[in-house]
Design a protein around this motif. Structure first.
Motif, PDB file in Angstrom:
ATOM      1  N   MET A   1       0.836  -1.121   0.274  1.00 30.20           N
ATOM      2  CA  MET A   1       0.168  -0.049  -0.205  1.00 30.20           C
ATOM      3  C   MET A   1       1.034   1.456  -0.234  1.00 30.20           C
ATOM      4  N   ILE A   2       0.358   2.304  -1.252  1.00 29.67           N
ATOM      5  CA  ILE A   2       1.243   3.831  -1.052  1.00 29.67           C
ATOM      6  C   ILE A   2       0.643   4.504   0.194  1.00 29.67           C
ATOM      7  N   THR A   3       1.361   4.213   1.272  1.00 28.47           N
ATOM      8  CA  THR A   3       1.272   5.512   2.667  1.00 28.47           C
ATOM      9  C   THR A   3       1.560   7.333   2.334  1.00 28.47           C
ATOM     10  N   ASP A   4       3.045   6.596   1.107  1.00 25.90           N
ATOM     11  CA  ASP A   4       3.429   8.522   0.861  1.00 25.90           C
ATOM     12  C   ASP A   4       2.656   9.613  -0.320  1.00 25.90           C
ATOM     13  N   GLY A   5       2.281  10.286   0.132  1.00 26.82           N
ATOM     14  CA  GLY A   5       1.397  11.118  -0.899  1.00 26.82           C
ATOM     15  C   GLY A   5       1.953  11.550  -1.797  1.00 26.82           C
ATOM     16  N   LEU A   6       3.221  11.968  -1.728  1.00 23.44           N
ATOM     17  CA  LEU A   6       4.060  12.589  -3.314  1.00 23.44           C
ATOM     18  C   LEU A   6       4.397  10.650  -3.974  1.00 23.44           C
ATOM     19  N   MET A   7       4.634  10.114  -3.366  1.00 19.77           N
ATOM     20  CA  MET A   7       4.449   8.807  -3.975  1.00 19.77           C
ATOM     21  C   MET A   7       3.597   8.039  -4.873  1.00 19.77           C
ATOM     22  N   LEU A   8       2.249   8.620  -4.198  1.00 16.66           N
ATOM     23  CA  LEU A   8       1.360   8.797  -4.734  1.00 16.66           C
ATOM     24  C   LEU A   8       0.485   9.197  -5.706  1.00 16.66           C
ATOM     25  N   LEU A   9       0.899  10.427  -5.970  1.00 10.72           N
ATOM     26  CA  LEU A   9       1.262  11.666  -6.945  1.00 10.72           C
ATOM     27  C   LEU A   9       2.121  11.048  -8.175  1.00 10.72           C
ATOM     28  N   GLY A  10       3.470  10.730  -7.932  1.00 12.92           N
ATOM     29  CA  GLY A  10       4.458  10.374  -9.101  1.00 12.92           C
ATOM     30  C   GLY A  10       3.132   9.425  -9.557  1.00 12.92           C
ATOM     31  N   VAL A  11       2.558   8.543  -8.604  1.00 11.17           N
ATOM     32  CA  VAL A  11       1.899   6.795  -9.785  1.00 11.17           C
ATOM     33  C   VAL A  11       1.426   7.431 -10.183  1.00 11.17           C
ATOM     34  N   LEU A  12       0.338   8.731 -10.309  1.00 13.50           N
ATOM     35  CA  LEU A  12      -0.617   9.290 -11.085  1.00 13.50           C
ATOM     36  C   LEU A  12       0.226   9.999 -12.140  1.00 13.50           C
ATOM     37  N   MET A  13       1.599  10.334 -12.332  1.00  8.07           N
ATOM     38  CA  MET A  13       2.156  11.061 -13.630  1.00  8.07           C
ATOM     39  C   MET A  13       2.714   9.819 -13.895  1.00  8.07           C
ATOM     40  N   ALA A  14       3.005   9.212 -13.533  1.00 10.58           N
ATOM     41  CA  ALA A  14       4.010   7.889 -14.725  1.00 10.58           C
ATOM     42  C   ALA A  14       2.649   7.434 -15.548  1.00 10.58           C
ATOM     43  N   LEU A  15       1.670   6.944 -14.809  1.00  9.78           N
ATOM     44  CA  LEU A  15       0.315   6.430 -15.307  1.00  9.78           C
ATOM     45  C   LEU A  15      -0.386   7.228 -16.152  1.00  9.78           C
ATOM     46  N   ALA A  16      -0.315   8.293 -16.623  1.00  9.87           N
ATOM     47  CA  ALA A  16      -0.334  10.124 -17.552  1.00  9.87           C
ATOM     48  C   ALA A  16       0.380   9.201 -18.479  1.00  9.87           C
ATOM     49  N   CYS A  17       1.590   9.423 -18.028  1.00 11.64           N
ATOM     50  CA  CYS A  17       2.626   9.931 -19.145  1.00 11.64           C
ATOM     51  C   CYS A  17       2.737   8.568 -19.862  1.00 11.64           C
ATOM     52  N   LEU A  18       2.876   7.471 -19.405  1.00  9.96           N
ATOM     53  CA  LEU A  18       2.203   6.250 -20.172  1.00  9.96           C
ATOM     54  C   LEU A  18       0.949   6.147 -21.869  1.00  9.96           C
ATOM     55  N   LEU A  19       0.185   6.041 -20.627  1.00 12.74           N
ATOM     56  CA  LEU A  19      -0.781   5.921 -21.692  1.00 12.74           C
ATOM     57  C   LEU A  19      -1.079   7.833 -22.412  1.00 12.74           C
ATOM     58  N   CYS A  44      -6.238   3.272 -12.577  1.00 13.00           N
ATOM     59  CA  CYS A  44      -6.575   4.679 -10.597  1.00 13.00           C
ATOM     60  C   CYS A  44      -7.440   3.719 -10.296  1.00 13.00           C
ATOM     61  N   ALA A  45      -8.562   3.444 -10.843  1.00 10.49           N
ATOM     62  CA  ALA A  45      -9.625   3.056 -10.098  1.00 10.49           C
ATOM     63  C   ALA A  45      -9.555   1.828  -9.495  1.00 10.49           C
ATOM     64  N   LEU A  46      -8.747   0.744 -10.095  1.00  9.17           N
ATOM     65  CA  LEU A  46      -8.241  -0.396  -9.938  1.00  9.17           C
ATOM     66  C   LEU A  46      -7.486  -0.616  -8.659  1.00  9.17           C
ATOM     67  N   LEU A  47      -6.542   0.582  -9.387  1.00  9.63           N
ATOM     68  CA  LEU A  47      -5.377   0.879  -8.312  1.00  9.63           C
ATOM     69  C   LEU A  47      -5.679   0.556  -6.336  1.00  9.63           C
ATOM     70  N   ASN A  48      -6.974   1.940  -6.713  1.00 10.82           N
ATOM     71  CA  ASN A  48      -7.140   1.958  -5.455  1.00 10.82           C
ATOM     72  C   ASN A  48      -8.123   0.859  -4.911  1.00 10.82           C
ATOM     73  N   THR A  49      -9.160  -0.158  -6.136  1.00 12.01           N
ATOM     74  CA  THR A  49     -10.104  -1.134  -5.196  1.00 12.01           C
ATOM     75  C   THR A  49      -8.924  -1.997  -4.944  1.00 12.01           C
ATOM     76  N   ILE A  50      -7.860  -2.300  -5.219  1.00 11.87           N
ATOM     77  CA  ILE A  50      -7.388  -3.297  -4.831  1.00 11.87           C
ATOM     78  C   ILE A  50      -6.254  -3.014  -3.595  1.00 11.87           C
ATOM     79  N   GLY A  51      -6.314  -1.780  -3.541  1.00 17.91           N
ATOM     80  CA  GLY A  51      -5.849  -1.446  -1.988  1.00 17.91           C
ATOM     81  C   GLY A  51      -4.688  -1.518  -2.227  1.00 17.91           C
ATOM     82  N   VAL A  52      -4.013  -0.463  -3.300  1.00 19.57           N
ATOM     83  CA  VAL A  52      -3.123  -0.313  -3.438  1.00 19.57           C
ATOM     84  C   VAL A  52      -2.731   1.358  -2.740  1.00 19.57           C
ATOM     85  N   PHE A  53      -3.541   2.283  -3.441  1.00 19.36           N
ATOM     86  CA  PHE A  53      -3.777   3.298  -2.575  1.00 19.36           C
ATOM     87  C   PHE A  53      -3.957   3.379  -0.768  1.00 19.36           C
ATOM     88  N   GLY A  54      -3.661   4.458  -0.075  1.00 19.77           N
ATOM     89  CA  GLY A  54      -3.842   4.407   1.101  1.00 19.77           C
ATOM     90  C   GLY A  54      -4.990   5.171   0.960  1.00 19.77           C
TER      91      GLY A  54
END
Length: 383
Positions: A1-19, A44-54
């Motif tokens: 589970m991601i418990t760091d706010g900046l890491m969650l923001l980084g994941v969003l940026m990385a996924l946006a970049c990839l897509l 992003c919704a799937l990652l949250n559903t499976i518990g990746v995002f705190g």
């Protein structure tokens, strides 16, 4: 589970970049039918559903705070091309058709919500108001209304799924209608003289994106958004809809329209930078969504289908009464339900020379969408 706010923001940026890279460069056919931003939401919704995002507020804070600035900045940039002088010169028949299109979708949404209110969630009107905004102007308007009304992420997810599914089906209908144009025009006894727009529409040349243009679009739009947000926070709230976010969106919308009639509107990269911001705003919303309640989605799909059916019947009746051609009806509908991405394509399927009509219709919708959505919220929220 991601418990760091900046890491969650980084994941969003990385996924946006990839897509974005995949959508623009992969050549995958799937992106012709499902926009990359939909995959952004689903991913992003799937990652949250499976518990990746705190779910802790501190974890969500960086992405949430960034979205509060990116949303008005994005709207400001998207309005750079919305020159109301060009839109006004389209003439009364085209503008009247566009107005009837907006009213038919608005009325259909309100009526269908009234019929299904008892089986929908308590705050479903907020999500349907966001959908109404999208079906007037596009996704940017949808997330703007969602932010203003604070529609629950889960319910907003149903609206987004409905938007994507019904949008795809509706575009298939509009493209398929091209072959029926002559028969439809005979049925309505249409006069197409109003489509001679050679003196109205000018072609704009593409300008290369440079460091200075990026500085204007990125830093300039963020500065405008921050100042607008500061002003909006100090203005009074009026009822349940007009709050600080509403004031902020109104301010940047007016400023965007002002810029649209100045040479600054031709700054290269405004649309591209706005699209990048849209990905991040969608990602932040989706990171709070949960697919575990997806069983409600079919009900929202039914609502969306009935709204479009009502819209279609009204537009056919209007065309018959006013002797309007199929091109005008189809492009007005595409510019509302599909926005800037699809209206030019539908127009081009009828005639390449009329593509700018679709662009101007879509730009008008992009300005009106947020306010139409908020008007729908006032009506539906009162039931």
């Amino acid at each position: 589970m991601i418990t760091d706010g900046l890491m969650l923001l980084g994941v969003l940026m990385a996924l946006a970049c990839l897509l974005i890279v995949l959508e623009k460069n992969s050549g995958w056919k799937v992106f012709k039918y499902v926009p990359g931003m939909v995959f952004m939401y689903l991913g992003c919704a799937l990652l949250n559903t499976i518990g990746v995002f705190g779910n802790d507020e501190a974890v969500r804070a960086p992405a949430s705070d960034l979205s509060k600035v990116l949303l008005p900045a994005m709207i400001f940039l998207f309005l750079f091309e919305c020159d109301l002088r060009k839109i006004w010169r389209l003439g009364p028949k085209l503008l009247m058709t566009f107005a009837v299109t907006v009213v038919s979708i608005f009325t259909g949404m309100v009526l269908v919500y009234f019929l299904f209110q008892s089986v929908l969630q308590d705050e479903s009107w907020k999500a349907l108001s966001s959908l109404l905004a999208s079906w007037t102007g596009g996704s940017a308007n949808m997330v703007a209304v969602q932010g203003i009304l604070e529609a629950p992420d889960n319910i907003f997810g149903y609206a987004l799924i409905t938007d994507t599914t019904m949008y795809s089906l509706w575009l298939m209908v509009l493209f398929s209608s091209v072959g029926l144009a002559s028969r439809f025009n005979r049925f309505t006894k249409a006069d197409t003289s109003h489509l001679d727009l050679t003196d109205v529409i000018e072609e704009d040349d593409e300008r290369p994106i440079t460091a200075s243009s990026l500085a204007v679009t990125v830093f300039g739009s963020l500065f405008v958004a921050i100042v607008a947000k500061w002003v909006g926070d100090h203005l009074p709230e009026l009822g349940d809809v007009v709050n600080a976010t509403t004031w902020t969106i109104l301010i940047v919308s007016v400023l965007g329209l002002v810029v649209a009639v100045t040479p600054l509107s031709r700054t290269a990269g405004a649309r591209q930078v706005g699209s990048l911001m849209l990905y991040m705003v969608i990602g932040n919303i989706a990171s709070g969504s949960d697919f575990s309640a997806i069983t409600q989605a079919p009900l929202y799909l039914l609502v969306g289908g009935l709204v479009l059916l009502f819209h279609a019947l009204i537009m056919i009746g209007y065309a018959k009464l006013t002797k309007t051609d199929l091109f005008t009806i189809a492009v007005a509908s595409a510019s509302n339900v599909g926005g800037l991405a699809s209206a030019p394509a539908v127009a081009g399927s009828f005639s390449q020379q009329l593509i700018p009509v679709g662009v101007l219709f879509a730009l008008l919708g992009s300005f009106l969408g947020t306010f139409v959505g908020l008007a729908g919220a006032q009506v539906m929220g009162a039931f």
